[in-house]
Design an enzyme around this catalytic site. Structure first.
Site, mmCIF file in Angstrom:
data_model
loop_
_atom_site.group_PDB
_atom_site.id
_atom_site.type_symbol
_atom_site.label_atom_id
_atom_site.label_comp_id
_atom_site.label_asym_id
_atom_site.label_seq_id
_atom_site.Cartn_x
_atom_site.Cartn_y
_atom_site.Cartn_z
ATOM 1 N N ASP A 8 -18.504 -11.247 44.122
ATOM 2 C CA ASP A 8 -19.180 -10.214 43.333
ATOM 3 C C ASP A 8 -18.428 -10.062 42.011
ATOM 4 O OD1 ASP A 8 -20.855 -7.911 42.883
ATOM 5 O OD2 ASP A 8 -20.897 -7.643 45.048
ATOM 6 N N ASP A 33 -22.922 -8.028 39.172
ATOM 7 C CA ASP A 33 -23.254 -6.638 39.455
ATOM 8 C C ASP A 33 -23.786 -5.913 38.214
ATOM 9 O OD1 ASP A 33 -22.906 -4.240 41.285
ATOM 10 O OD2 ASP A 33 -21.716 -3.609 39.556
ATOM 11 N N HIS A 65 -26.110 -3.733 50.922
ATOM 12 C CA HIS A 65 -25.182 -2.605 51.092
ATOM 13 C C HIS A 65 -25.615 -1.369 50.310
ATOM 14 C CE1 HIS A 65 -24.230 -4.328 47.277
ATOM 15 N NE2 HIS A 65 -23.457 -3.307 46.985
ATOM 16 N N ASP A 66 -26.651 -1.485 49.485
ATOM 17 C CA ASP A 66 -27.136 -0.331 48.719
ATOM 18 C C ASP A 66 -28.397 0.282 49.325
ATOM 19 O OD1 ASP A 66 -25.135 -0.420 46.788
ATOM 20 O OD2 ASP A 66 -26.244 -1.833 45.529
ATOM 21 N N GLU A 114 -27.910 -9.146 39.593
ATOM 22 C CA GLU A 114 -28.535 -7.987 40.223
ATOM 23 C C GLU A 114 -29.519 -7.430 39.204
ATOM 24 O OE1 GLU A 114 -26.333 -4.380 40.450
ATOM 25 O OE2 GLU A 114 -27.347 -3.728 42.271
HETATM 26 C C1 NOJ Z 1 -24.510 -2.105 42.197
HETATM 27 C C2 NOJ Z 1 -23.738 -2.274 43.469
HETATM 28 O O1 NOJ Z 1 -24.484 -3.041 44.370
HETATM 29 C C3 NOJ Z 1 -23.443 -0.886 43.963
HETATM 30 O O2 NOJ Z 1 -22.921 -0.890 45.266
HETATM 31 C C4 NOJ Z 1 -22.496 -0.240 42.992
HETATM 32 O O3 NOJ Z 1 -22.279 1.107 43.380
HETATM 33 C C5 NOJ Z 1 -23.073 -0.255 41.564
HETATM 34 N N1 NOJ Z 1 -23.651 -1.518 41.226
HETATM 35 C C6 NOJ Z 1 -21.991 0.028 40.563
HETATM 36 O O4 NOJ Z 1 -21.145 -1.077 40.427
#
Ligand code: NOJ
Length: 580
Positions: free
Chosen positions: A135, A237, A356-357, A290
């Site tokens: 990442d 990210d 994970h989000d 992302e």
């Molecule tokens: C996206 C990530 O997937 C998330 O987990 C994170 O909190 C935010 N970006 C900030 O980096």
């Protein structure tokens, strides 16, 4: 707040990029020359297994997953049949956002181990034919990073322009929304130099200034460091926020297209091209962003091989179809079909419904009741692994893990949730309703420790786990599922193998059938004379599908019931893959 982003729309902030891009994407690919989606690449054939290191396996009893823990489970990972791991950030970090606040990009977070542990893990993966995607968190750093410490120390510090500062004698800077801030304010006043700094995420995550060529060179040097170690790719990210309007004009109230002030600025593609020249063109790395852009042009341009930017991006509009009270299958079909057709000739897609989000796959898109959990989880994994595009599977979804069942604010760790809770408290919001919604949608639902077995703490740790273990670990765990030939885990292994054995599932043309059927998702995949049919009942009752295909002669390759359907009537959550 007198601003075009209200609180309710703000949570969809990131998702809007993808939506915009998708709406326009249909028309685009038709006229383009074909650099061919069928061109073969290892990253197109990858099945990506995402590991959340904090929750995967603790090797030293401190309650936090670590790199040696992952290394100890490499045979399990290999047994899934996957060939690529995406690891959430493991760099040094004060951990306010679980590693998405990096304080040293060339070191390993203490809780996770040492660089030696990392090298051992990487070697173990490569020995097993597994690639590693790291990442890369470079829209922002931690406020504990040396760059930021220098930057804030004085206005004349050489690192000052590594971040975005607004001197207070200019007055308050024009409002910008922050995703993780208690006050939703992306500008934080710092009395040390009488100036505000920008943070789209929490105050501990100041945004880096990508317009400064030195910042970009720092990032390339970090990427080179890891590429030279032999890693195999980067997931970038929140990258689209890197290119923003740094004149920070006032955003018109009720203005249209407010996103252009925040992200996907005119330099985004310049940065990506430069990064490609400096790094991606020199190594055999997979690259995935992302977010998939704010416009048709962005979505395609980011991943058009001729433009030398990235391999893939992932859009959020598939995952955001699910709401707390359910979702429409027609909408889901529509989104995935639209994206597929937009990239049918050029570019490449990522396929995912969880990470994970997000809350757990089976709880959001399937049915986590005891009656239907297993069958619906198998159906969803069949979907992910039979679509065109590189599939991303989040750890634990191979077991059919469910939401955590948290009810109290103390159960949660997520900085976004805790800060929003405080915001609600400060502004008199409905906290009960907020927690009810969090129980269904919050990302900590998917961050509970991985259940390895039915022993204390699910075999995850000998200490106290950093986040509560899902109480159903006695039945849903890797060891029990490994022994049960009909488990979600063993089904997952079969469907991964099916994809591996059938390049048609990677490269084949996708055709949606029975489009307006509200219950069943049906499609064919075709490649080099081979044709497969996939039937998926997304509902908890029997459903009829009308594909016009005579199934009498079709060969069943895989099904999630002991006796797969041989006619057009599917049982609840039934999934069948046929060869025609
Ligand atoms: C996206 C990530 O997937 C998330 O987990 C994170 O909190 C935010 N970006 C900030 O980096």
């Amino acid at each position: 707040m007198n601003h075009p982003i209200t609180r309710s729309t703000a949570v969809l902030f990131l998702l809007l990029f993808a939506l915009n891009a998708c709406k326009q994407a249909d028309n685009k690919s038709q006229n383009q020359k074909n650099t061919s989606a069928a061109d073969q690449n290892w990253w197109k054939e990858a099945v990506v297994y995402q590991i959340y290191p904090r929750s995967f396996k603790d090797s030293n009893g401190d309650g936090v997953g670590d790199l040696n823990g992952i290394t100890s489970k490499l045979d399990y990972i290999k047994s899934l049949g996957i060939n690529t791991v995406w690891l959430n950030p493991v760099y040094s970090s004060p951990n306010t956002d679980n590693g998405y606040d990096v304080s040293d990009y060339r070191n390993i977070m203490k809780e996770f181990g040492t660089m030696g542990d990392f090298d051992k893990m990487l070697k173990g993966m490569h020995e097993r034919g597994i690639k590693l995607v790291m990442d890369l968190v470079v829209n922002h750093s931690s406020n504990q990073h040396e760059w930021f410490k220098q930057s804030r120390s004085s206005r004349s510090n050489p690192y000052r322009n590594y971040y975005h500062w607004w001197n207070a004698e200019r007055g308050k800077p024009p409002y910008r929304y922050s995703l993780f801030d208690v006050n939703h304010d992306a500008w934080k006043y710092d009395s040390l130099t009488n100036a505000y700094y920008l943070h789209y995420f929490s105050v501990q995550q100041p945004d880096l200034n990508w317009e400064n060529p030195k910042v970009r060179q720092e990032v390339y040097s970090i990427m080179k460091f890891w590429a030279d170690k032999g890693i195999d790719g980067f997931r970038m990210d929140a990258y689209q926020f890197a290119a923003k309007d740094t004149t920070f004009p006032k955003i018109p109230v009720n203005g249209q297209n407010f996103m252009k002030y925040y992200a996907i600025g005119p330099h985004l593609h310049d940065y990506l091209k430069e990064m490609n020249r400096e790094i991606y063109s020199k190594y055999n790395l997979m690259s995935v962003a992302e977010g998939a852009g704010n416009s048709l042009q962005d979505a395609h341009d980011m991943v058009d091989a001729d433009r030398h930017e990235l391999n893939m991006a992932y859009a959020f509009d598939g995952v955001s179809v699910a709401k707390a009270n359910g979702y429409s299958l027609l909408e889901l079909k529509n989104v995935f079909s639209r994206w597929d057709s937009a990239f049918a000739k050029k570019g490449w897609l990522s396929i995912f419904l969880a990470n994970h989000d997000q809350a757990r796959l089976v709880s959001r898109f399937g049915n986590d009741s005891p009656e239907f959990r297993e069958v619906s989880s198998k159906m969803l994994n069949t979907f992910l692994l039979t679509m065109r595009g590189t599939p991303y599977v989040y750890n634990g979804d191979e077991l059919g893990m469910t939401n955590a069942g948290f009810t109290k604010i103390e159960d949660y760790n997520d900085i976004a949730l805790r800060n929003e809770y405080q915001h609600m408290e400060n502004t008199g919001g409905d906290l009960k309703q907020f927690l009810q919604l969090a129980g269904k949608e919050n990302r900590d639902n998917s961050r509970t420790p991985f259940p390895w077995n039915g022993s204390a703490n699910a075999g995850f740790t000998t200490g106290t786990p950093w986040l509560k273990i899902n109480p159903n670990y006695k039945t849903i765990n890797a060891s029990a599922e490994d022994k049960d030939p009909n488990s979600c885990l063993n089904y997952f292994r079969k469907v991964v193998k099916l994809r591996k054995d059938n390049p048609v599932l990677v490269y084949g043309k996708y055709t949606l059938l029975d489009k307006s059927n509200p219950n069943v998702y049906a499609y064919t995949r075709e490649y080099n004379g081979k044709k497969l049919l996939v039937l998926l009942n997304f509902k908890n009752k029997a459903a009829v599908v009308n594909t016009g295909i005579d199934l009498a002669k079709a060969k069943v390759l895989l099904g999630n019931y002991a006796e797969p359907a041989q006619d057009a009537k599917l049982r609840p959550y039934e999934a069948v893959v046929y060869q025609l």
